[in-house]
Design a protein around this motif. Structure first.
Motif, mmCIF file in Angstrom:
data_model
loop_
_atom_site.group_PDB
_atom_site.id
_atom_site.type_symbol
_atom_site.label_atom_id
_atom_site.label_comp_id
_atom_site.label_asym_id
_atom_site.label_seq_id
_atom_site.Cartn_x
_atom_site.Cartn_y
_atom_site.Cartn_z
ATOM 1 N N MET A 202 -21.173 -22.275 -47.838
ATOM 2 C CA MET A 202 -21.786 -21.153 -48.621
ATOM 3 C C MET A 202 -22.659 -20.226 -47.643
ATOM 4 N N THR A 203 -22.387 -19.006 -47.889
ATOM 5 C CA THR A 203 -23.082 -18.058 -46.878
ATOM 6 C C THR A 203 -24.536 -17.721 -47.504
ATOM 7 N N SER A 204 -25.315 -17.161 -46.656
ATOM 8 C CA SER A 204 -26.556 -16.810 -47.369
ATOM 9 C C SER A 204 -26.588 -15.809 -48.436
ATOM 10 N N SER A 205 -25.414 -15.108 -48.460
ATOM 11 C CA SER A 205 -25.326 -14.133 -49.510
ATOM 12 C C SER A 205 -25.062 -14.779 -50.796
ATOM 13 N N GLN A 206 -24.461 -16.200 -50.810
ATOM 14 C CA GLN A 206 -24.313 -16.707 -51.881
ATOM 15 C C GLN A 206 -25.356 -17.630 -52.368
ATOM 16 N N GLN A 207 -26.115 -17.690 -51.658
ATOM 17 C CA GLN A 207 -27.135 -18.725 -52.291
ATOM 18 C C GLN A 207 -28.116 -18.307 -53.279
ATOM 19 N N GLY A 208 -28.124 -18.829 -54.289
ATOM 20 C CA GLY A 208 -28.913 -18.515 -55.417
ATOM 21 C C GLY A 208 -30.538 -18.705 -54.952
ATOM 22 N N SER A 209 -31.359 -17.606 -55.737
ATOM 23 C CA SER A 209 -32.797 -17.789 -55.744
ATOM 24 C C SER A 209 -33.347 -18.532 -56.641
ATOM 25 N N PRO A 210 -34.546 -19.279 -56.533
ATOM 26 C CA PRO A 210 -35.148 -20.116 -57.520
ATOM 27 C C PRO A 210 -35.667 -19.514 -58.501
ATOM 28 N N HIS A 211 -36.139 -18.302 -58.080
ATOM 29 C CA HIS A 211 -36.599 -17.383 -59.323
ATOM 30 C C HIS A 211 -36.259 -15.913 -59.088
ATOM 31 N N PRO A 212 -35.939 -15.279 -60.186
ATOM 32 C CA PRO A 212 -35.253 -13.655 -60.152
ATOM 33 C C PRO A 212 -36.435 -13.022 -59.394
ATOM 34 N N GLN A 213 -36.061 -12.121 -58.509
ATOM 35 C CA GLN A 213 -36.938 -11.430 -58.013
ATOM 36 C C GLN A 213 -37.122 -10.197 -58.242
ATOM 37 N N GLU A 214 -38.284 -9.530 -58.581
ATOM 38 C CA GLU A 214 -38.477 -8.146 -59.581
ATOM 39 C C GLU A 214 -39.328 -7.371 -58.606
ATOM 40 N N CYS A 215 -38.576 -6.006 -58.220
ATOM 41 C CA CYS A 215 -39.331 -5.091 -57.079
ATOM 42 C C CYS A 215 -40.351 -4.550 -58.021
ATOM 43 N N PRO A 216 -41.449 -3.740 -57.413
ATOM 44 C CA PRO A 216 -42.520 -3.526 -57.792
ATOM 45 C C PRO A 216 -42.159 -2.276 -58.806
ATOM 46 N N GLY A 217 -43.065 -2.183 -59.715
ATOM 47 C CA GLY A 217 -42.953 -0.865 -60.750
ATOM 48 C C GLY A 217 -42.030 -1.103 -61.602
ATOM 49 N N GLN A 218 -41.586 -2.090 -62.120
ATOM 50 C CA GLN A 218 -40.400 -2.216 -63.284
ATOM 51 C C GLN A 218 -41.185 -2.755 -64.507
ATOM 52 N N GLN A 219 -42.423 -2.654 -64.780
ATOM 53 C CA GLN A 219 -42.968 -3.048 -66.040
ATOM 54 C C GLN A 219 -43.019 -1.728 -66.798
ATOM 55 N N ILE B 294 -22.586 -13.302 -71.147
ATOM 56 C CA ILE B 294 -21.808 -12.075 -71.918
ATOM 57 C C ILE B 294 -22.066 -12.200 -73.448
ATOM 58 N N GLU B 295 -21.950 -13.557 -73.853
ATOM 59 C CA GLU B 295 -21.848 -13.839 -75.242
ATOM 60 C C GLU B 295 -23.272 -13.999 -75.643
ATOM 61 N N GLU B 296 -24.159 -14.238 -74.745
ATOM 62 C CA GLU B 296 -25.733 -14.236 -74.983
ATOM 63 C C GLU B 296 -26.138 -13.124 -75.032
ATOM 64 N N LEU B 297 -25.790 -12.021 -73.999
ATOM 65 C CA LEU B 297 -26.253 -10.818 -74.143
ATOM 66 C C LEU B 297 -25.846 -9.947 -75.671
ATOM 67 N N SER C 18 -27.754 -15.400 -59.763
ATOM 68 C CA SER C 18 -26.114 -15.065 -60.385
ATOM 69 C C SER C 18 -26.732 -14.472 -61.617
ATOM 70 N N VAL C 19 -25.544 -14.017 -62.243
ATOM 71 C CA VAL C 19 -25.412 -13.270 -63.390
ATOM 72 C C VAL C 19 -26.049 -14.006 -64.558
ATOM 73 N N ALA C 20 -26.191 -15.462 -64.477
ATOM 74 C CA ALA C 20 -26.663 -16.210 -65.601
ATOM 75 C C ALA C 20 -27.941 -16.200 -65.669
ATOM 76 N N GLU C 21 -28.809 -15.812 -64.750
ATOM 77 C CA GLU C 21 -30.221 -15.587 -64.956
ATOM 78 C C GLU C 21 -30.735 -14.193 -65.638
ATOM 79 N N LEU C 22 -29.411 -13.336 -66.008
ATOM 80 C CA LEU C 22 -29.799 -11.963 -66.586
ATOM 81 C C LEU C 22 -30.384 -11.971 -68.072
ATOM 82 N N PRO C 23 -29.675 -12.880 -68.871
ATOM 83 C CA PRO C 23 -30.386 -12.779 -70.222
ATOM 84 C C PRO C 23 -31.765 -13.152 -70.568
ATOM 85 N N GLY C 24 -32.228 -14.199 -69.549
ATOM 86 C CA GLY C 24 -33.656 -14.384 -69.331
ATOM 87 C C GLY C 24 -34.632 -13.312 -68.943
ATOM 88 N N VAL C 25 -34.129 -12.697 -68.074
ATOM 89 C CA VAL C 25 -34.752 -11.543 -67.403
ATOM 90 C C VAL C 25 -34.950 -10.159 -68.494
#
Length: 239
Positions: free
Chosen positions: A1-18, A115-118, A230-237
């Motif tokens: 698995m390449t570094s670009s394919q490794q999942g992050s333990p927590h979604p990373q949010e950039c500043p100013g997104q509140q 997709i179904e959850e969204l 991964s996209v699986a984190e999106l509904p929670g975000v």
């Protein structure tokens, strides 16, 4: 698995997104984001290059760098002459279709459920691709996704311009009328071209996923507001 394919333990949010507007329209990329690529794009590109008598190895770096861009645009850059570019594109589509028919396409883990959850959250989901319509339809059929979302788009559906232009994102907005403001759009993809298209469309959330072509640094540099394993984190975000 390449570094670009490794999942992050927590979604990373950039500043100013509140305090962003609600996210009503979600525009999801396919290959590398919701659909496992598994090297199929590179294999099909290699077949297309050989069809035109070119050395695929000399082109692969450019192909990898431009993942997410409209495929005909990539062939125009590689082959220059429009007739050769069109011939290469047809050969690519034929090779990719053969790989799909051979059972070498699969959804990424959790993609359908996402997709179904969204949808259950009241959001409208649109699937987009840089492939031509016949290839997109073949993938949707192979996955059993034909009726999963109300709209799927390829560059031809948006006047012919694919990513990094904002056309497919804005076409999704116009055709679905799912949002009142471009800031209510969420764009998700695995390449810098996906991020650029979202930024140029004015999307409120532009999320990069680490299951495809480009790594977190490239996604952030192209304007990602979030980087997800991964996209699986999106509904929670979004919730």
């Amino acid at each position: 698995m390449t570094s670009s394919q490794q999942g992050s333990p927590h979604p990373q949010e950039c500043p100013g997104q509140q305090n962003k507007p609600p996210s009503r329209l979600v525009v999801l990329d396919m290959a590398g984001t919701t659909v496992a690529d598994g090297g199929l794009v590179e294999s099909a590109f290699a077949a297309a290059a050989r069809h035109l008598g070119a050395d695929p190895d000399s082109m692969l770096d450019y192909v990898r760098a431009t993942m997410g861009e409209s495929k005909i645009s990539v062939f125009r850059q590689l082959f220059g002459e429009e007739a050769r570019a069109q011939e290469a594109n047809k050969a690519f589509e034929a090779a990719y279709a053969e790989l799909v028919d051979g059972g070498r396409v699969a959804a990424l883990p959790g993609a359908r459920e996402t997709i179904e959850e969204l949808t259950s959250q009241g959001r409208t989901v649109v699937l987009t691709t840089g492939f031509a319509r016949p290839t997109q339809d073949a993938i949707l059929a192979a996955l059993g996704w034909r009726d999963l979302v109300p709209l799927t788009l390829c560059p031809a559906d948006a006047g012919g311009r694919g990513r990094p232009y904002p056309d497919m994102v804005l076409t999704a907005l116009l055709r679905t009328a799912a949002a009142d403001d471009v800031r209510e759009i969420v764009v998700v993809g695995d390449t810098s071209y996906d991020m650029l298209s979202g930024v140029r469309a004015g999307a409120g959330v532009v999320a990069g996923v680490l299951t495809g072509a480009h790594d977190a640094d490239a996604l952030r540099a192209a304007g990602a507001t979030h980087v997800l394993g991964s996209v699986a984190e999106l509904p929670g975000v979004l919730a």
